[in-house]
Motif scaffolding. Structure first.
Motif, PDB file in Angstrom:
ATOM      1  N   ASP A  25      49.288  37.969  34.735  1.00 54.06           N
ATOM      2  CA  ASP A  25      48.503  38.972  34.822  1.00 54.06           C
ATOM      3  C   ASP A  25      49.122  40.538  35.672  1.00 54.06           C
ATOM      4  O   ASP A  25      49.997  40.540  36.408  1.00 54.06           O
ATOM      5  CB  ASP A  25      47.171  38.777  35.910  1.00 54.06           C
ATOM      6  N   TRP A  55      41.581  49.835  45.105  1.00 53.36           N
ATOM      7  CA  TRP A  55      42.106  48.671  45.777  1.00 53.36           C
ATOM      8  C   TRP A  55      41.645  49.227  47.076  1.00 53.36           C
ATOM      9  O   TRP A  55      41.524  48.094  48.033  1.00 53.36           O
ATOM     10  CB  TRP A  55      43.626  49.222  46.535  1.00 53.36           C
ATOM     11  N   ILE A  71      50.268  35.718  43.638  1.00 54.64           N
ATOM     12  CA  ILE A  71      48.802  36.024  42.567  1.00 54.64           C
ATOM     13  C   ILE A  71      50.275  35.650  41.208  1.00 54.64           C
ATOM     14  O   ILE A  71      49.987  34.368  40.438  1.00 54.64           O
ATOM     15  CB  ILE A  71      48.610  37.351  42.216  1.00 54.64           C
ATOM     16  N   VAL A 127      41.969  41.735  48.319  1.00 53.88           N
ATOM     17  CA  VAL A 127      42.249  40.872  46.405  1.00 53.88           C
ATOM     18  C   VAL A 127      41.175  41.045  46.232  1.00 53.88           C
ATOM     19  O   VAL A 127      40.265  40.350  46.545  1.00 53.88           O
ATOM     20  CB  VAL A 127      43.443  39.970  46.883  1.00 53.88           C
ATOM     21  N   ALA A 143      40.138  40.018  41.369  1.00 55.00           N
ATOM     22  CA  ALA A 143      40.148  39.806  40.545  1.00 55.00           C
ATOM     23  C   ALA A 143      39.234  40.505  39.513  1.00 55.00           C
ATOM     24  O   ALA A 143      38.292  40.585  40.314  1.00 55.00           O
ATOM     25  CB  ALA A 143      40.463  38.307  40.125  1.00 55.00           C
ATOM     26  N   ARG A 189      40.571  31.696  39.888  1.00 54.43           N
ATOM     27  CA  ARG A 189      41.076  33.348  40.845  1.00 54.43           C
ATOM     28  C   ARG A 189      41.004  33.329  41.933  1.00 54.43           C
ATOM     29  O   ARG A 189      40.954  34.151  42.916  1.00 54.43           O
ATOM     30  CB  ARG A 189      40.565  34.016  39.321  1.00 54.43           C
ATOM     31  N   THR A 220      43.435  32.138  44.244  1.00 53.60           N
ATOM     32  CA  THR A 220      44.478  32.475  44.668  1.00 53.60           C
ATOM     33  C   THR A 220      44.069  33.943  45.706  1.00 53.60           C
ATOM     34  O   THR A 220      44.704  34.132  45.763  1.00 53.60           O
ATOM     35  CB  THR A 220      44.834  32.952  42.883  1.00 53.60           C
ATOM     36  N   ALA A 221      42.492  34.712  45.146  1.00 56.41           N
ATOM     37  CA  ALA A 221      42.938  35.820  45.940  1.00 56.41           C
ATOM     38  C   ALA A 221      42.909  35.411  47.574  1.00 56.41           C
ATOM     39  O   ALA A 221      43.121  36.329  48.144  1.00 56.41           O
ATOM     40  CB  ALA A 221      40.981  35.721  45.380  1.00 56.41           C
ATOM     41  N   TRP A 279      44.819  42.144  38.636  1.00 58.87           N
ATOM     42  CA  TRP A 279      44.582  42.047  39.918  1.00 58.87           C
ATOM     43  C   TRP A 279      44.309  43.650  40.511  1.00 58.87           C
ATOM     44  O   TRP A 279      44.909  44.517  40.591  1.00 58.87           O
ATOM     45  CB  TRP A 279      45.937  40.954  40.298  1.00 58.87           C
ATOM     46  N   VAL A 315      45.168  45.048  44.710  1.00 57.80           N
ATOM     47  CA  VAL A 315      45.726  44.879  45.683  1.00 57.80           C
ATOM     48  C   VAL A 315      45.538  45.807  46.870  1.00 57.80           C
ATOM     49  O   VAL A 315      46.130  47.418  46.314  1.00 57.80           O
ATOM     50  CB  VAL A 315      46.990  43.983  45.922  1.00 57.80           C
ATOM     51  N   VAL A 330      49.516  43.705  37.537  1.00 60.56           N
ATOM     52  CA  VAL A 330      48.749  44.210  39.615  1.00 60.56           C
ATOM     53  C   VAL A 330      47.953  45.354  39.423  1.00 60.56           C
ATOM     54  O   VAL A 330      49.571  46.490  39.271  1.00 60.56           O
ATOM     55  CB  VAL A 330      49.761  43.334  40.144  1.00 60.56           C
TER      56      VAL A 330
END
Length: 267
Positions: A67, A216, A60, A109, A111, A10, A13-14, A87, A89, A69
């Motif tokens: 998942d 966010w 993502i 970003v 998670a 994660r 990926t973030a 997630w 964003v 978002v």
């Protein structure tokens, strides 16, 4: 493999997603932009915000297609699920800076699992800075960072963050007075995620607001500060959550003074 065991994945990926969004944002920086307003005259959005969010979410979903978002723009969720992975964003945090050609903006970003952050990344492309937090630590441009060691409030630099609307300018004035009377110096950058990242790396000793905040604008930076050894609470001094009112973030050493300053805004 359970969700916590995928924390490293994660975090990676973030970081990739934040870089993808920041690349889109940077392409249009200091070009001619069509600027729209949302909820107020200073709440602005551009097509670059929307395009950057698409790039983030596409990245993502390459790894985590199921998942949910939470995103600032368009029709994504606006509230963080209380259970399971999600997630969060912000495609361009600091859009007012962005449209004015000021370099302090970025893509953030985070998670979360069961509402708690497990990783976060903020890429500030025009400044050349990438902040990230995950199981392995917290870094700026691949160098590990930590909060400052400043313990004397009169030597500390603090930023009041987020924006008090026109009917709350008395609170803004009070927040500013509390900072300049209690602390050594004050900064204001116009990007909450950049500000939180600066607390994590020791560039600032603290930041605060008494206002409700958007996930966010906050969660990625909060993850960094905690990983860097700092403290983040709500207005009561309790552990801050994504749905808390108010946010007080510091190096820990000045937290009591910063909390008192924030509580004084409403009193």
């Amino acid at each position: 493999m359970d969700e916590l065991e995928r924390a490293d994945e994660r975090a990676e990926t973030a970081l990739r997603a934040a870089r993808a969004g920041a690349e889109i944002a940077e392409e249009s920086f200091r070009t001619t932009l069509e600027v729209e307003t949302k909820d107020g005259k200073t709440d602005v959005v551009t097509q670059a915000d929307r395009d950057a969010q698409v790039a983030v979410i596409d990245t993502i979903r390459e790894e985590f297609p199921d998942d949910p978002v939470v995103g600032e723009e368009e029709d994504e969720l606006k509230e963080v699920p209380e259970s399971g992975p999600a997630w969060i964003v912000d495609p361009i945090d600091g859009t007012n800076n962005y449209v004015r050609g000021i370099r302090v903006f970025g893509t953030a970003v985070a998670a979360v699992i069961d509402g708690e952050p497990v990783s976060g990344a903020t890429v500030l492309p025009a400044l050349g800075d990438t902040y990230r937090a995950g199981p392995s630590g917290v870094y700026r441009n691949d160098r590990e960072i930590s909060v400052s060691e400043t313990a004397d409030p009169e030597a500390a630099t603090v930023s009041p963050t987020f924006w008090w609307d026109f009917d709350q300018r008395d609170q803004y004035a009070t927040a500013t007075r509390e900072v300049v009377e209690r602390f050594g110096d004050m900064r204001r950058f116009g990007s909450a995620q950049a500000t939180l990242a600066m607390v994590a790396c020791g560039g600032l000793d603290g930041t605060m607001t008494n206002l409700p905040t958007n996930s966010w604008d906050t969660v990625a930076g909060v993850a960094m500060i905690r990983k860097a050894g700092g403290t983040v609470t709500d207005l009561e001094g309790e552990r801050w959550k994504h749905d808390s009112t108010g946010l007080v973030a510091s190096n820990g050493a000045i937290h009591d003074e910063l909390l008192e300053a924030t509580q004084a805004i409403d009193s």
